[in-house]
Design an enzyme around this catalytic site. Sequence first.
Site, PDB file in Angstrom:
ATOM      1  N   ASP A 125      61.521  40.938  25.682  1.00 22.22           N
ATOM      2  CA  ASP A 125      61.018  41.610  26.887  1.00 22.22           C
ATOM      3  C   ASP A 125      59.528  41.945  26.793  1.00 22.22           C
ATOM      4  OD1 ASP A 125      63.507  41.491  28.054  1.00 22.22           O
ATOM      5  OD2 ASP A 125      64.130  43.438  27.261  1.00 22.22           O
ATOM      6  N   ARG A 131      69.543  34.759  39.360  1.00 20.77           N
ATOM      7  CA  ARG A 131      69.595  34.642  37.889  1.00 20.77           C
ATOM      8  C   ARG A 131      70.914  34.006  37.441  1.00 20.77           C
ATOM      9  NH1 ARG A 131      67.272  40.027  35.315  1.00 20.77           N
ATOM     10  NH2 ARG A 131      67.298  38.669  33.496  1.00 20.77           N
ATOM     11  N   GLN A 175      73.107  40.000  25.934  1.00 18.69           N
ATOM     12  CA  GLN A 175      73.959  40.193  27.113  1.00 18.69           C
ATOM     13  C   GLN A 175      75.227  39.355  27.005  1.00 18.69           C
ATOM     14  OE1 GLN A 175      71.408  39.372  30.446  1.00 18.69           O
ATOM     15  NE2 GLN A 175      70.207  41.227  30.148  1.00 18.69           N
ATOM     16  N   ARG A 209      74.778  50.679  28.406  1.00 18.13           N
ATOM     17  CA  ARG A 209      75.978  50.541  27.574  1.00 18.13           C
ATOM     18  C   ARG A 209      76.705  51.866  27.414  1.00 18.13           C
ATOM     19  NH1 ARG A 209      72.505  46.595  26.348  1.00 18.13           N
ATOM     20  NH2 ARG A 209      73.140  44.747  25.162  1.00 18.13           N
ATOM     21  N   SER A 216      68.633  49.548  27.633  1.00 18.64           N
ATOM     22  CA  SER A 216      69.812  48.814  27.139  1.00 18.64           C
ATOM     23  C   SER A 216      70.911  49.784  26.709  1.00 18.64           C
ATOM     24  CB  SER A 216      69.435  47.951  25.927  1.00 18.64           C
ATOM     25  OG  SER A 216      68.583  46.918  26.311  1.00 18.64           O
ATOM     26  N   GLY A 276      70.065  42.746  35.460  1.00 16.45           N
ATOM     27  CA  GLY A 276      70.706  41.611  34.789  1.00 16.45           C
ATOM     28  C   GLY A 276      71.668  42.080  33.707  1.00 16.45           C
TER      29      GLY A 276
HETATM   30  C1  S3P Z   1      69.197  42.982  27.192  1.00 16.06           C
HETATM   31  C2  S3P Z   1      69.134  41.760  26.616  1.00 16.06           C
HETATM   32  C3  S3P Z   1      68.022  40.816  26.817  1.00 16.06           C
HETATM   33  C4  S3P Z   1      66.839  41.490  27.479  1.00 16.06           C
HETATM   34  C5  S3P Z   1      67.229  42.404  28.587  1.00 16.06           C
HETATM   35  C6  S3P Z   1      68.131  43.495  28.064  1.00 16.06           C
HETATM   36  C7  S3P Z   1      70.359  43.828  26.922  1.00 16.06           C
HETATM   37  O1  S3P Z   1      68.483  39.756  27.612  1.00 16.06           O
HETATM   38  O2  S3P Z   1      65.930  40.540  27.953  1.00 16.06           O
HETATM   39  O3  S3P Z   1      66.086  43.003  29.181  1.00 16.06           O
HETATM   40  O4  S3P Z   1      70.313  45.053  27.181  1.00 16.06           O
HETATM   41  O5  S3P Z   1      71.365  43.302  26.408  1.00 16.06           O
HETATM   42  P1  S3P Z   1      69.231  38.480  26.924  1.00 16.06           P
HETATM   43  O6  S3P Z   1      70.450  38.983  26.277  1.00 16.06           O
HETATM   44  O7  S3P Z   1      69.541  37.566  28.076  1.00 16.06           O
HETATM   45  O8  S3P Z   1      68.222  37.909  25.995  1.00 16.06           O
END
Ligand code: S3P
Length: 447
Positions: free
Chosen positions: A326, A131, A176, A31, A27, A103
């Site tokens: 996760d 998705r 996210q 970013r 994550s 994602g």
């Molecule tokens: C993430 C947020 C989560 C998580 C993903 C990473 C992120 O998703 O499941 O693996 O880095 O912001 P959601 O924000 O949809 O819960």
Amino acid sequence: MGVSRKVIIRCQSTPLAGSISVPGDKSISHRAVMLAALAEGTSVIRNWLPAGDTLATLEVIRALGVPVEVAQRNPDSWELRIEGRGLHGLRKPNVPLDCRNAGTGIRLLTGIMSGQSFSSILDGSEQLRKRPMGRVTEPLQRMGADIKSADGHAPLAIRPAALRGIEYSMSVASAQVKSAILLAGLFTDDAVRVYQPGPARDHTERLLMAMGTIITTQEGWVTLGEAPFGGRRLLPLDMTVPGDFSSAAFPLVAAAIVPDSDITIRQVGVNSTRIGLLEMLRVMGADVTISNQQVTGGELIADVRVKFSELHATDVSGPIVVRAIDEFPVWAVAASQATGLSTVRDAAELRVKEVDRIAVLAGELRRLGVTIDEHEDGFALEGPQRLRGTGVDSHDDHRLGMALAVAGLAADGVTLVDDASCMADSFPSFVETMQQLGASIEWVAAS
Ligand code: S3P
């Protein structure tokens, strides 16, 4: 697509021992690259994760005209030097931007691309195209973004538009969605406010604050205030990415369920918005100790020691779910070894991850002999259950693949995880790291 490989786990009960580190946080790696591209000046990012998902983001950033030098290249830890272009200095790409399976990559980039003065297309793999993107396009369109999607899915065609502020209440806490809105907020002088019903991971807020932006969080509302006099600007980053708790989760659960294990994971991120699994395991009686806490780049890191112990069942629901979102595939493996009935509720989000992580997880655990009930928003299973080694499939979901490998370490006989190359989406050295702990696991070529 890389070559498909299998992971074979050859026996149960080899105790895991030793001290390891895990690669950088996925994550934060996504970013850090995106924000460094928007900074004014050169950022240095150490221990950056070169995994499938984050490399896709790095390539997108390069396609947007941002020079990135890999200053030091270790197999699972890179040092990046990124020449930020400022908030308004990205270049129009001449190809669609390919986020592959990521994602987080596509959703956060949608926020950034919505604020550009040129058109772009964000796309990804077949898996990513399935998705839902409406959760980010809807609030961004309310901010004025011009995004056309294929029925709420990628590819997303984004055209220049003037963005305005928003006050947005998320019905389900999602880092996210929150991050996409905050990133789009960098391209309007108005304030943006996002309400989160539970504390979703806050890495975007922490990085933005490290870059000189003021973000406040109060009673669930996260606020990026109006632009300061002279406009918004981001200072470059000089940081080290902490080890990814979501990767540490696999050896951590393995040690908790394989008898006589005792392992330490060094310098792993223990941000409170990420460690729901640790709290759940502790409630179940796991022997977990945290030591050597330090702050780096605004994030708390620590050494986490786990020893095998008898586990008992627990119920999981409410705000802790997002803090462990996760980790449910691997937690289910722990729950299968815990005495009593364990349940998860309020986790319908699991159905829209890389795969439907309720249905697919239940299906694969059943192949290992586990009895598990599915609910619309979670699952329930009674333990302890004997795991019987057999062939299982990751369904191209990295975390499902690694969770099944952990199950294999506690199973009788041989477990073969098919379609295992996807583990490299987040944890390229998973097999080698488990080997360092003495686990009987190795790669075999897919036949
Ligand atoms: C993430 C947020 C989560 C998580 C993903 C990473 C992120 O998703 O499941 O693996 O880095 O912001 P959601 O924000 O949809 O819960």
